[in-house]
Design a protein around this motif. Structure first.
Motif, mmCIF file in Angstrom:
data_model
loop_
_atom_site.group_PDB
_atom_site.id
_atom_site.type_symbol
_atom_site.label_atom_id
_atom_site.label_comp_id
_atom_site.label_asym_id
_atom_site.label_seq_id
_atom_site.Cartn_x
_atom_site.Cartn_y
_atom_site.Cartn_z
ATOM 1 N N TYR A 16 100.802 51.911 7.672
ATOM 2 C CA TYR A 16 99.176 51.365 8.942
ATOM 3 C C TYR A 16 99.210 50.315 8.250
ATOM 4 O O TYR A 16 99.408 49.286 9.443
ATOM 5 N N PHE A 17 99.783 49.497 7.420
ATOM 6 C CA PHE A 17 99.727 48.285 6.676
ATOM 7 C C PHE A 17 100.595 46.989 7.891
ATOM 8 O O PHE A 17 100.855 46.003 8.009
ATOM 9 N N ALA A 65 88.341 45.556 13.786
ATOM 10 C CA ALA A 65 88.203 46.510 14.733
ATOM 11 C C ALA A 65 90.165 47.308 14.681
ATOM 12 O O ALA A 65 89.744 48.744 14.794
ATOM 13 N N LEU A 66 90.631 46.717 14.015
ATOM 14 C CA LEU A 66 92.549 47.289 13.319
ATOM 15 C C LEU A 66 91.423 47.918 12.500
ATOM 16 O O LEU A 66 92.026 49.208 11.825
ATOM 17 N N SER A 67 91.056 47.994 11.528
ATOM 18 C CA SER A 67 90.194 48.074 10.397
ATOM 19 C C SER A 67 90.221 49.201 10.525
ATOM 20 O O SER A 67 90.225 50.378 9.803
ATOM 21 N N ALA A 70 92.327 51.940 11.471
ATOM 22 C CA ALA A 70 93.528 52.336 10.651
ATOM 23 C C ALA A 70 92.183 53.576 10.297
ATOM 24 O O ALA A 70 92.630 54.497 9.753
ATOM 25 N N SER A 71 90.982 53.423 9.739
ATOM 26 C CA SER A 71 90.122 53.851 9.336
ATOM 27 C C SER A 71 90.091 55.287 9.537
ATOM 28 O O SER A 71 89.815 56.672 8.952
ATOM 29 N N ASN A 72 89.791 55.202 10.585
ATOM 30 C CA ASN A 72 89.234 56.941 11.360
ATOM 31 C C ASN A 72 90.491 57.295 12.718
ATOM 32 O O ASN A 72 90.243 58.465 13.271
ATOM 33 N N SER A 73 91.373 56.950 12.618
ATOM 34 C CA SER A 73 93.039 57.583 13.391
ATOM 35 C C SER A 73 93.321 58.356 12.610
ATOM 36 O O SER A 73 93.215 58.783 10.587
ATOM 37 N N VAL A 74 93.853 59.226 13.366
ATOM 38 C CA VAL A 74 95.170 61.143 12.526
ATOM 39 C C VAL A 74 96.100 60.892 11.963
ATOM 40 O O VAL A 74 96.392 61.652 11.797
ATOM 41 N N SER A 75 97.152 60.067 13.202
ATOM 42 C CA SER A 75 98.207 59.691 13.114
ATOM 43 C C SER A 75 98.346 58.228 13.518
ATOM 44 O O SER A 75 97.862 57.332 13.881
ATOM 45 N N PHE A 79 96.157 55.760 15.567
ATOM 46 C CA PHE A 79 96.376 54.277 14.943
ATOM 47 C C PHE A 79 96.478 53.306 16.430
ATOM 48 O O PHE A 79 96.097 51.890 16.386
ATOM 49 N N MET A 80 97.734 53.066 16.790
ATOM 50 C CA MET A 80 98.314 52.323 17.653
ATOM 51 C C MET A 80 98.246 52.017 19.439
ATOM 52 O O MET A 80 97.476 51.218 19.532
ATOM 53 N N THR A 81 97.501 53.810 19.400
ATOM 54 C CA THR A 81 96.668 53.500 21.026
ATOM 55 C C THR A 81 94.743 53.024 21.135
ATOM 56 O O THR A 81 94.500 51.718 21.472
ATOM 57 N N TRP A 82 93.843 52.907 19.196
ATOM 58 C CA TRP A 82 93.872 52.890 19.608
ATOM 59 C C TRP A 82 92.771 51.388 18.960
ATOM 60 O O TRP A 82 92.264 50.021 19.358
ATOM 61 N N GLY A 83 94.505 50.600 18.031
ATOM 62 C CA GLY A 83 94.893 49.076 17.895
ATOM 63 C C GLY A 83 94.415 48.754 19.780
ATOM 64 O O GLY A 83 93.988 47.556 19.596
ATOM 65 N N ALA A 84 95.579 49.106 19.910
ATOM 66 C CA ALA A 84 96.506 48.670 22.137
ATOM 67 C C ALA A 84 94.255 48.728 22.686
ATOM 68 O O ALA A 84 94.344 47.458 22.905
ATOM 69 N N VAL A 85 93.031 49.416 22.468
ATOM 70 C CA VAL A 85 91.942 49.534 23.077
ATOM 71 C C VAL A 85 91.777 48.085 22.401
ATOM 72 O O VAL A 85 91.092 47.221 22.671
#
Length: 137
Positions: A16-17, A65-67, A70-75, A79-85
């Motif tokens: 994740y980091f 936003a990335l934090s 990372a805090s709420n993703s399940v995989s 995380f990559m999907t929400w990072g792109a968002v």
């Protein structure tokens, strides 16, 4: 925590980091491509404080936003999907400032108007906070 669980947790942290650092690098290039002014040239060659404040706020807002992602993703894929968002949302924050709130933001940043840099940074950080909060599902 048992040893195998600890090692797994450390591996997850590293993934994740590391991915977060890649996202920040990608964001730097993506954001710079969207803005008509060259932040790095303004900051590094001209010591433009307004550009540094505005760009710094964009990086902090994106990291917030990335934090949230990372805090709420399940995989990692989640995380990559929400990072792109988050990347898109932070870019839209600049466009919102540029075309709605402060149409002359580019000229003001290039002229080293600190107040313009502060408003851009504040908007980016606010969007990052909202972005992170909305990722809590």
């Amino acid at each position: 925590m048992e040893q195998p669980e600890l090692l797994t947790s450390i591996l997850h942290f590293g993934a994740y980091f590391g991915l977060s650092l890649v996202f920040i690098i990608v964001f730097k290039f993506f954001y710079a491509a969207v803005t008509p002014h060259d932040e790095w040239k303004l900051i590094k060659e001209q010591q433009n404080v307004a550009a540094a404040i505005g760009f710094g706020g964009a990086i902090v807002g994106f990291a917030i936003a990335l934090s949230g992602a990372a805090s709420n993703s399940v995989s990692l894929v989640d995380f990559m999907t929400w990072g792109a968002v988050a990347l898109v949302a932070q870019t839209l924050a600049f466009l919102l400032v540029r075309f709605v709130f402060m149409p002359r933001i580019v000229e003001r940043i290039e002229s080293n108007e600190t107040s313009a840099g502060i408003m851009l940074a504040a908007t980016n950080i606010a969007v990052g906070l909202l972005n992170a909060a909305c990722m809590a599902y």
